[in-house]
Every structure is written in C-alpha cells, then in structure tokens.
Design a protein around this motif. Structure first.
Motif, PDB file in Angstrom:
ATOM      1  N   THR A 402      99.144 102.803  79.235  1.00 24.10           N
ATOM      2  CA  THR A 402      98.436 102.042  78.374  1.00 24.10           C
ATOM      3  C   THR A 402      96.636 102.341  78.141  1.00 24.10           C
ATOM      4  OG1 THR A 402      97.671 100.499  80.366  1.00 24.10           O
ATOM      5  CG2 THR A 402      99.620  99.969  79.019  1.00 24.10           C
ATOM      6  N   ASP A 403      96.338 103.150  79.150  1.00 25.92           N
ATOM      7  CA  ASP A 403      95.056 103.638  79.010  1.00 25.92           C
ATOM      8  C   ASP A 403      94.921 104.655  77.731  1.00 25.92           C
ATOM      9  OD1 ASP A 403      94.163 102.345  81.409  1.00 25.92           O
ATOM     10  OD2 ASP A 403      94.400 103.715  82.622  1.00 25.92           O
ATOM     11  N   PHE A 404      96.033 105.500  77.858  1.00 27.48           N
ATOM     12  CA  PHE A 404      96.355 106.629  76.882  1.00 27.48           C
ATOM     13  C   PHE A 404      96.401 105.942  75.380  1.00 27.48           C
ATOM     14  CE2 PHE A 404      99.242 108.772  74.441  1.00 27.48           C
ATOM     15  CZ  PHE A 404      98.527 110.029  74.068  1.00 27.48           C
ATOM     16  N   TRP A 405      96.939 104.859  75.427  1.00 28.33           N
ATOM     17  CA  TRP A 405      97.157 104.374  74.073  1.00 28.33           C
ATOM     18  C   TRP A 405      95.906 103.524  73.529  1.00 28.33           C
ATOM     19  CZ3 TRP A 405     102.243 100.833  75.147  1.00 28.33           C
ATOM     20  CH2 TRP A 405     103.252 101.671  75.384  1.00 28.33           C
ATOM     21  N   VAL A 410      91.531 103.681  69.859  1.00 28.91           N
ATOM     22  CA  VAL A 410      89.995 103.564  69.455  1.00 28.91           C
ATOM     23  C   VAL A 410      89.315 104.742  69.265  1.00 28.91           C
ATOM     24  CG1 VAL A 410      87.881 102.912  70.483  1.00 28.91           C
ATOM     25  CG2 VAL A 410      89.883 101.509  71.190  1.00 28.91           C
ATOM     26  N   SER A 411      89.364 106.020  69.623  1.00 34.50           N
ATOM     27  CA  SER A 411      88.821 107.341  69.236  1.00 34.50           C
ATOM     28  C   SER A 411      89.348 107.700  67.830  1.00 34.50           C
ATOM     29  CB  SER A 411      89.405 108.456  70.289  1.00 34.50           C
ATOM     30  OG  SER A 411      88.730 109.569  69.797  1.00 34.50           O
ATOM     31  N   ALA A 412      90.561 107.315  67.296  1.00 34.55           N
ATOM     32  CA  ALA A 412      91.223 107.605  66.048  1.00 34.55           C
ATOM     33  C   ALA A 412      90.290 106.624  65.119  1.00 34.55           C
ATOM     34  CB  ALA A 412      92.633 107.147  66.030  1.00 34.55           C
ATOM     35  N   TYR A 413      90.180 105.522  65.469  1.00 39.96           N
ATOM     36  CA  TYR A 413      89.296 104.450  64.747  1.00 39.96           C
ATOM     37  C   TYR A 413      87.960 104.991  64.618  1.00 39.96           C
ATOM     38  CZ  TYR A 413      86.968 100.126  63.084  1.00 39.96           C
ATOM     39  OH  TYR A 413      86.239  99.303  62.357  1.00 39.96           O
ATOM     40  N   MET A 414      87.015 105.462  65.756  1.00 36.24           N
ATOM     41  CA  MET A 414      85.823 105.812  65.411  1.00 36.24           C
ATOM     42  C   MET A 414      85.872 107.125  64.643  1.00 36.24           C
ATOM     43  SD  MET A 414      84.191 104.086  67.556  1.00 36.24           S
ATOM     44  CE  MET A 414      83.944 103.315  69.197  1.00 36.24           C
ATOM     45  N   LYS A 557      97.795  95.700  65.969  1.00 41.61           N
ATOM     46  CA  LYS A 557      96.683  95.150  65.099  1.00 41.61           C
ATOM     47  C   LYS A 557      95.341  96.173  64.844  1.00 41.61           C
ATOM     48  CE  LYS A 557      97.332  90.745  66.930  1.00 41.61           C
ATOM     49  NZ  LYS A 557      97.356  89.566  65.833  1.00 41.61           N
ATOM     50  N   MET A 558      95.609  97.192  65.653  1.00 43.75           N
ATOM     51  CA  MET A 558      94.487  98.390  65.335  1.00 43.75           C
ATOM     52  C   MET A 558      94.817  98.970  63.956  1.00 43.75           C
ATOM     53  SD  MET A 558      91.897  98.735  67.051  1.00 43.75           S
ATOM     54  CE  MET A 558      91.514 100.648  66.940  1.00 43.75           C
ATOM     55  N   ALA A 559      96.105  98.906  63.690  1.00 38.98           N
ATOM     56  CA  ALA A 559      96.546  99.482  62.506  1.00 38.98           C
ATOM     57  C   ALA A 559      96.380  98.700  61.320  1.00 38.98           C
ATOM     58  CB  ALA A 559      98.084  99.932  62.727  1.00 38.98           C
TER      59      ALA A 559
END
Length: 598
Positions: A402-405, A410-414, A557-559
C-alpha cells in the motif's frame, strides 16, 4: 451482446453519404442475439427537428402566397382550390411520419398546379415552400436511409477470427502431390499451411517444379537459400530462447524445413517435425499469422485466441507477447491462465473473467475475482516485481504494497502537475513489512546497488533501522522516516498520515460501506496514526481492517479526481518527503559504491 464502435474520419464520411443528418455521430452500437439477429443503433443521432407551430405558420404563408398569385389569374379558382387542398393536407401534424406521408404528395400536387397555371412564387415564398418540402422528404426517406446505414455498419465492422486449435506445419512437404491436389481443388489443412509458409518465405511451389523439370537445380537452390535467409532473420528476431537457423532443403519433389542451432558445438540439423512442441507451435503461429494478416483474410480482423503459447516456456511466452505488440496491427484478444502471458507493462488492457452462479460470467477491468481468477495476475505482478529488483541501479525500499501504491500514484500525479516527484531513476520495491526490510536491503546491496529505505515512524520500524545500522548494511542517512515530511516532527507517522485524515476516513467508510451499513465508526483521537485509529475503530465493531481496500479506492479516485483526494497540505508534505528522498539519493550516488566512507 452489445458492442460500441468509434468511427474514424473515413467511417464518418461513408455514413454521411447514406445518412446525411448523422453529422454528430461518432459512435455506433452493434448487438447480436443468441438467435443471430443483429441490431444497430446510433445513440448520438439527433432527431429531425419538427416544430408543429413553425410548420403550420410556414404552410399558411405559402397558401396565402398561392392565393395572392391566384388573384392575378383570369380564373383564380384552380389556384385557390390548390391552396386550400395544400393547406388542409400539410396542416395534419399528429406525428412527423403521418405529416410527411400526407404532405409529400401535397407538395407535388401544388407545384404541378402552379406550373400548369404558369404561376411563380417570389424567391422568399419559394424558399419557405422548399424548406418544408425538404423536411417532408427527409422524414419519409429517413427510414430507408437508416436501414442503409445499419446495413453498412454490419458489413463494415472488422471480422472476428476465433482460434482455439493452432495450425500444424509439417517439416516434410511433397510439392508434386500438393500441386496435384491443388489442381483438383482438394487441398487439405496441411496444404493450406504449406501455402502460408511459401507466402511468408517468398517461394513459388509451381515455379520450383518447373525448374526441376528443366534440371535448373542451381536456380532452385538460390531461391530456397534466399527464403531460408528471410525466415531465419525473422525467427532470430522473434525467438529469443536461442539463436536458430532455418534452412529449406530441396530433394527432387520434396521440401524439408530444417532447424539448426548454430551456437552449438556440432550444429546438428533437425527436421522441424523433430523439434520441441513449443518451437513447432511458435514457428507455425508465426507463419500462419504472418500470411493471414499480411494481405490475407485476417488483415483487418480482430483476432481471438484461446490459450496461445500453451506449449511455450515462460521466456518464450514473453517473446510471444512482444510479437503481438510489434508485428500485428490487428487488435488481439486472448485468454490465458499463464502469468507470463499477462502484459504487466499494459495492465489497463487486462480483463479478469469471473463465473458466479447468480451473476453468470462477468468480464471487468477491475482486479476482482476469486483466488483462482486472480492468481495469474498476482503471479505476473510478483514475477515482474522480482525482475525489477535488479533492473534499476537506484532503489527505494518501502514497507508494504500500500505504501508502494500511494507513493507511486502521488509521484505520477506530481509529474503531471509539474511538482516535485520522486527521482525517476528510483525503482521502488515493497518489502512486505518492516521485518523483511533487512533481507531486502541485504539482497540489493549485495548487487552493489544504491539503496534507500523509507520507514513508517513507529516502534518496529525504529528497531529495523537499528538492525540495519548494526549490520552495516546501509548508511544512517539512507534511512528515511515518514515523520520527516512533517513540521513539527511527530513521534509516529505512516504513509497514510500524509493524506488528509478526513479524506482517508471517507475512503475507509466508502470501501467498507457494506460492513458499516447502519453502524457508526468511532475513532479515538488519542491514537496518533490514522491507520491505527481506523483499525481500532473497526475492530471495536468486529470488522477486520485491510489497508489495501481504501488504498485501492484511493488509486481509483487518483485516476479520476486527484484534486479531491490530495489536499494542499498533503501535496506539500509529499513534496517535502520526495525532496528529502531525492537529496539522500544524490548524496549516495555521489559517493559511488562506498556506503560507509565519508
């Protein structure tokens, strides 16, 4: 079954030729029942504008204009009567179809009467008449136009070719017997596969026989040598198991496909029939589909494959996947139970198939299903993860999946929003718990790789850091705690604490909505970590907490709506953590492979 198809520009043009009013149509639906009946729909097709009041108003103006023209005639009776009949007929507006059916002959009758009386309307009056006349023609002709459009759609969609039995390609061919059967239109499946081999290799069986009759063995050998080189080059590109050489050997009326391993000590040649079942399958697949999709009957088809690569070992199944990606313009759908046939580089293309007694068969792009359904996907991801451990020189170990996910999303969103993200050279790896971090660090550092560790801030993680330093597996500055992203620094913190507590709680309540129905989740504010508060609150209700459930919802939801999931404060904290990790990585890289030298 119902399918939705998107139209390209050529499709849209062809549709407009048949149905001119389909200007807004970019998709169509095609369905088929078990009885074989096809249905075609145009969900974006707008209805023909039909304003009853506007039509009556235009009809009255046209009728009045005709009566005005009639007054200029010596005998106005004919035109007056025509105007009355026209107005009565074209004012019936119960339905558009009824109106159009009655109005169309009324238009023709009026125009005939005007022509017989040598009378003309003004340009403006003629324009009014033409508008409602064209409307009637469009309505009456629309049914036929739609039927033509539906027929066009059915004939235009790609063919679907389903294959569950894959072609056998014989390594020994009797050319003379093949030519005889062809002349008698008695070709069998083996002959058809031989034709495909000749097409791909650029061989002409009839031409080879003609040269045999002329005793021109040199030209025959030149032709098969060239064909051998062509096929060998392709097999070397596709078959990564080992470099193989293909040689076509002519012996009078016979053609043999010979395979050899040029890297072996003796370079022994073996007939295709004697090679492994896996290579025979791969070779036959390559030949058949190269022939069928290059100007053949499957060129524009959607190919449906049932368990392709069943006889191939794991590495060769990966080669087959690359073959699908690189060498086919066709859309390929296939079923598989093999984790090595799961394209982990394109997981958005994967669908899971579940069979339940109540719901029947369901296909979804959500990673759902029972253990048997998900096993190939889980195994594929696990294998891909294991492979990735030694791919990148720079590694970040996190405690759990879950930490990996969360970190990855978030990094991809950044990156998308031009904010500070994780260094793209970092390969992130979940260890499966704080207790396993030491083993993962030992494994990676043994390969002389740069390793950083991100730990939650709590008792077990602090013990893990102490163990790492005691064993001299890693420098102290290469261990980062989540709490370092906060100001002031808390005593305890998990990755989930970087998110807004209210947002994380809403993710939990939504993902556990079935279990929480009619019940209230109470959280103890004195517990410092949000995940621990949630776990305790659910435990009080007799519900087991699994962090993967709200995290899956977080990814979803991030997607779709990341701005609702990441508050401004969360973005600042993630950026702080990413900057810290990146700076520690830069220091580690600058030192090279000397982790304990200053």
């Amino acid at each position: 079954m119902s399918t939705t198809w998107e139209l390209n520009d050529d499709d849209k043009y062809a549709l407009l030729e048949l149905l001119p009013r389909a200007t807004s149509v970019a998709q169509l639906t095609i369905g088929r029942t078990y009885g074989g009946i096809r249905t075609v729909g145009f969900p974006e097709l707008k209805s023909i504008p039909f304003d009853e009041a506007d039509i009556k108003n235009k009809v009255k103006k046209v009728a009045a204009a005709v009566r005005a023209v009639a007054q200029k005639q010596e005998d106005p009776t004919t035109l007056d009567t025509a105007a009355d009949v026209f107005e009565t007929a074209t004012s019936i507006t119960k339905t558009r179809e009824t109106w159009a059916t009655v109005a169309e002959p009324a238009f023709k009758s009026l125009r005939t009467t005007l022509a017989g009386a040598d009378a003309e309307l003004t340009d403006k009056q003629e324009e009014l008449l033409s508008e409602i006349e064209e409307l009637a023609e469009n309505i009456t002709g629309d049914k036929d136009a739609q039927q033509k459009a539906r027929s066009w759609a059915v004939t235009t969609i790609p063919k679907f070719i389903y294959i569950d039995e894959y072609p056998d390609l014989a390594g020994h061919q009797d050319i003379a017997a093949y030519i005889q059967r062809k002349s008698q239109s008695q070709l069998n499946d083996s002959d058809k596969n031989f034709e495909k081999l000749c097409k791909v290799a650029g061989l002409d069986p009839e031409g080879l026989q003609t040269l045999l009759g002329q005793n021109d063995h040199e030209t025959r050998n030149q032709l098969v040598n060239r064909a051998s080189a062509v096929v060998t080059a392709e097999i070397k590109r596709l078959w990564k198991d080992r470099a193989l050489k293909i040689r076509f050997n002519l012996d009078a009326h016979h053609l043999d496909t010979i395979i050899s391993d040029p890297t072996s000590t003796y370079d022994v040649e073996i007939n295709l029939n004697e090679r492994s079942r896996g290579f025979q399958w791969f070779f036959a697949f390559y030949i058949a589909f190269s022939a069928d999709t290059d100007g053949g009957h499957a060129e524009n088809a959607v190919i449906l494959l049932d368990e392709p690569g069943l006889y191939l070992h794991a590495k060769s199944q990966s080669d087959l996947l690359r073959h699908f990606d690189v060498d086919f313009s066709n859309q390929i759908l296939y079923s598989t139970h093999s984790p090595f046939m799961v394209p982990t580089h394109a997981l958005d293309s994967v669908r899971t198939v579940n069979i339940a007694e109540g719901a029947g068969t369901t296909v979804t792009n959500d990673p759902t299903g029972d253990a048997k359904t998900l096993f190939p996907l889980q195994a594929a991801l696990g294998y891909d993860l294991a492979q990735s451990l030694f791919i990148g020189p720079n590694n970040l170990i996190v405690e759990g999946v879950t930490d990996f996910w969360i970190m990855s999303a978030v990094s991809a969103y950044m990156i998308e929003t031009n904010r500070t993200s994780l260094n793209p050279t970092l390969t992130m790896t979940p260890a499966g718990g704080a207790q396993k971090v030491s083993y993962m660090v030992a494994l990676l550092t043994s390969e002389s790789l740069n390793v950083l560790v991100l730990l939650d801030t709590e008792r077990d993680s602090k013990a893990t850091k102490a163990e790492l330093l005691k064993s001299r597996l890693i420098r102290e500055q290469n261990v980062v705690f989540v709490s370092e992203a906060f100001t002031p620094t808390p005593n305890e913190a998990d990755i989930e604490d970087l998110l807004d507590p209210a947002i994380y709680e809403s993710l939990v309540t939504e993902s556990y909505s079935a279990e929480l129905k009619g019940r209230t989740l109470s959280l103890n504010a004195n517990i410092p970590r949000i995940a621990r508060r949630i776990e305790t609150g659910l435990s009080d209700l007799g519900i087991a907490f699994h962090k993967t459930r709200p995290t899956r919802l977080f990814l979803k939801k991030m997607a779709s709506e990341p701005e609702k999931i990441l508050s401004d404060q969360s973005l600042i904290q993630f950026e702080t953590l990413f900057e810290l990790i990146n700076s520690r990585l830069d220091k580690q890289v600058s030192r090279g492979n000397k982790p304990f030298e200053v």
